[in-house]
Design a protein around this motif. Sequence first.
Motif, mmCIF file in Angstrom:
data_model
loop_
_atom_site.group_PDB
_atom_site.id
_atom_site.type_symbol
_atom_site.label_atom_id
_atom_site.label_comp_id
_atom_site.label_asym_id
_atom_site.label_seq_id
_atom_site.Cartn_x
_atom_site.Cartn_y
_atom_site.Cartn_z
ATOM 1 N N ALA A 51 10.014 28.722 -34.113
ATOM 2 C CA ALA A 51 9.808 27.589 -33.717
ATOM 3 C C ALA A 51 8.662 26.832 -34.251
ATOM 4 O O ALA A 51 8.702 25.664 -34.785
ATOM 5 N N HIS A 52 7.369 27.609 -34.665
ATOM 6 C CA HIS A 52 6.683 27.403 -35.654
ATOM 7 C C HIS A 52 6.940 27.017 -37.083
ATOM 8 O O HIS A 52 6.764 25.829 -37.566
ATOM 9 N N ALA A 53 7.816 27.888 -37.581
ATOM 10 C CA ALA A 53 8.321 27.440 -38.951
ATOM 11 C C ALA A 53 9.230 26.194 -39.066
ATOM 12 O O ALA A 53 9.375 25.446 -39.878
ATOM 13 N N ALA A 54 9.975 25.818 -37.793
ATOM 14 C CA ALA A 54 10.776 24.755 -37.944
ATOM 15 C C ALA A 54 10.085 23.385 -37.409
ATOM 16 O O ALA A 54 10.668 22.377 -37.693
ATOM 17 N N LEU A 55 8.933 23.475 -37.118
ATOM 18 C CA LEU A 55 8.284 22.314 -36.478
ATOM 19 C C LEU A 55 8.209 21.211 -37.432
ATOM 20 O O LEU A 55 8.529 20.153 -37.322
ATOM 21 N N ALA A 166 13.493 15.540 -28.519
ATOM 22 C CA ALA A 166 13.599 14.227 -28.939
ATOM 23 C C ALA A 166 12.161 13.785 -29.311
ATOM 24 O O ALA A 166 12.165 12.766 -30.192
ATOM 25 N N ALA A 167 11.241 14.305 -28.859
ATOM 26 C CA ALA A 167 9.838 13.852 -29.345
ATOM 27 C C ALA A 167 9.416 14.613 -30.533
ATOM 28 O O ALA A 167 8.285 14.514 -31.318
ATOM 29 N N GLY A 168 10.311 15.378 -31.225
ATOM 30 C CA GLY A 168 9.854 16.210 -32.359
ATOM 31 C C GLY A 168 9.251 17.317 -32.259
ATOM 32 O O GLY A 168 8.921 18.075 -33.340
ATOM 33 N N CYS A 169 9.311 17.948 -31.088
ATOM 34 C CA CYS A 169 8.703 19.132 -31.083
ATOM 35 C C CYS A 169 10.117 20.542 -31.019
ATOM 36 O O CYS A 169 11.065 20.067 -31.178
ATOM 37 N N THR A 170 9.523 21.367 -31.177
ATOM 38 C CA THR A 170 10.525 22.518 -31.269
ATOM 39 C C THR A 170 10.371 23.496 -30.042
ATOM 40 O O THR A 170 9.073 23.557 -29.511
ATOM 41 N N VAL A 171 11.335 24.385 -29.671
ATOM 42 C CA VAL A 171 11.149 24.772 -28.039
ATOM 43 C C VAL A 171 11.790 26.288 -28.127
ATOM 44 O O VAL A 171 12.544 26.950 -28.986
ATOM 45 N N HIS A 218 0.318 32.420 -26.697
ATOM 46 C CA HIS A 218 0.516 32.263 -28.034
ATOM 47 C C HIS A 218 -0.365 31.040 -28.674
ATOM 48 O O HIS A 218 -0.015 30.011 -28.412
ATOM 49 N N PRO A 219 -1.190 31.235 -29.684
ATOM 50 C CA PRO A 219 -1.984 30.103 -30.255
ATOM 51 C C PRO A 219 -1.043 28.957 -30.870
ATOM 52 O O PRO A 219 -1.355 28.042 -31.162
ATOM 53 N N PHE A 220 0.040 29.442 -31.415
ATOM 54 C CA PHE A 220 1.109 28.500 -31.790
ATOM 55 C C PHE A 220 1.633 27.604 -31.046
ATOM 56 O O PHE A 220 2.006 26.348 -31.006
ATOM 57 N N VAL A 221 1.767 27.863 -29.743
ATOM 58 C CA VAL A 221 2.279 27.221 -28.525
ATOM 59 C C VAL A 221 1.337 26.106 -28.011
ATOM 60 O O VAL A 221 0.278 26.489 -27.626
ATOM 61 N N ARG A 222 1.781 24.777 -28.082
ATOM 62 C CA ARG A 222 0.977 23.649 -27.636
ATOM 63 C C ARG A 222 1.202 23.305 -26.302
ATOM 64 O O ARG A 222 0.485 22.603 -25.555
ATOM 65 N N LYS A 223 2.196 23.730 -25.529
ATOM 66 C CA LYS A 223 2.615 23.119 -24.549
ATOM 67 C C LYS A 223 3.681 24.349 -23.734
ATOM 68 O O LYS A 223 4.519 24.641 -24.281
ATOM 69 N N ILE A 224 3.435 24.586 -22.366
ATOM 70 C CA ILE A 224 4.324 25.190 -21.736
ATOM 71 C C ILE A 224 4.816 24.191 -20.363
ATOM 72 O O ILE A 224 4.019 23.666 -19.698
ATOM 73 N N SER A 225 6.135 24.287 -20.258
ATOM 74 C CA SER A 225 6.762 23.561 -19.382
ATOM 75 C C SER A 225 7.543 24.821 -18.092
ATOM 76 O O SER A 225 8.602 25.563 -18.813
#
Length: 478
Positions: A51-55, A166-171, A218-225
């Motif tokens: 997900a980080h690489a695709a962001l 839609a917001a441009g995030c990867t999941v 994980h430090p690469f993760v900015r949001k958890i839902s």
Amino acid sequence: MNIFKKNYINGQWSDALSQKTYKVNNPATQEFIADVVDSGKEDAEKAVQSAHAALAGWSAVPPKEKANILKAWFNLIMENQEALAALMTSECGKPLVESRGEVVYGASFVEWNAEEAKRISGMTLPATAANKRLMTIRQGVGVCTAITPWNFPLAMITRKCAPAIAAGCTVVVKPAESTPLTALALAGLAAQAGIPEGVFNVVTASSGAEVGEVLSTHPFVRKISFTGSTAVGKILLKQAAGTVKRVSMELGGNAPFIVFDDADIDAAVTGAMASKFRNTGQTCVCANRFYVHESVASEFAEKLSKRVSQLVIGDGSKEGVDQGPLINIAAIDKVDSLVTDALQKGAKCLTGGKRHDLGGSFYEPTVLLNVTPQMSISQNEIFGPVVSIVTFSSQEEVIDLANDTVYGLAAYFYTRDLSRAINVSEQLEYGMVGINDGVISTEIAPFGGVKESGLGREGGQTGIDEFLETKYICISEV
Ligand code: ADP
């Protein structure tokens, strides 16, 4: 539609690094459905890396192109409605008619957010000096993770992932252990729709803790839902605090359903059936505590019991079935112990009240009268097909009763008095209120709770805000 059984990471179907698998069974028949990947920490790490690489690539895709890809995903979900519904019923037990409805509901979040992708705008602000220009832009928060429950195997994923994408995030999604196949089917359709590799990843696991730890720390993760129990939500909040992640938490509920003396009783009975018995009572917005004015309690209870006793129980894959099994034996044990406790303490059973003759995790739809607020059934999320009725005599009393809980997700009440409709809806400490309506969820409106029912809102305009950061830019002429 293919049945996928492997993790979907970086556009590839992959086994666990450990090669472990676990079994998914049908809760109605106990039959084996599939062996799926039992992921560990290293698989979650791989998915986050993907997900980080695709962001960077995905966030740079023009909004209209993002919208078109999401529209294609929406169309594919709808084209596969029947196959998705059958798959969902097989792994979670809900009746086919409800699964078909969930496909439509779940797809609606993809369509809505495809449209929203094009409307992520910022602002220009009045400047503080002649040589300055002030503006804001809104950008996706970055890599997001989603942990979802089994009661809505499809919609809880699209409700989180469609606005994120839609917001441009990867999941990275970790679906519930009992319902991984619907999540993997969604991944298959995402690939077909042209969602680029690494943008939407799915890792399945036989228990949540190990993968969940990576997804929340994980430090690469900015949001958890997260959607699930309050207990697990609290663990994830603590874990997410270490790296100050954004969080959305859709947690437990303990919904009051109030019937005032001026209510249209027939409408209240219909609303109660819809609110209580959807998914065999296993939704977080299901009515949990019925408060009925003492002057109309016997009429309401009698009419409701008649409708409840007509429900058809069985394997959800058979047409005409209204109520499937509970998700597993632990769930039925909990419901049975709450009912037994209430009966021992003086509640009166009008219909049902025990395990169903079909065995397994089938429970008889039940109506209990003379319940008191002190009984465990009034204080716990029942998550099963049981109506427990407490009577009240005044509006003040019932508002106190309704608010006397740590939860605050959905509340319902029936009245024909306009002033009461306004006052009571304002006094209920809940994130959502249904007035003369038992089914209120839609992609258009903000869904979410207050108090220990959660943080944040899903759906509507606010749904995508949860995945966006506002950046302020100050430009000086030099
Ligand atoms: P329920 O009781 O409805 O199954 P849970 O909160 O246990 O609710 O489960 C919701 C989701 O949370 C599931 O995907 C489950 O695998 C996951 N989960 C359970 N325990 C943990 C944990 N300790 N950390 C992260 N996720 C978890």
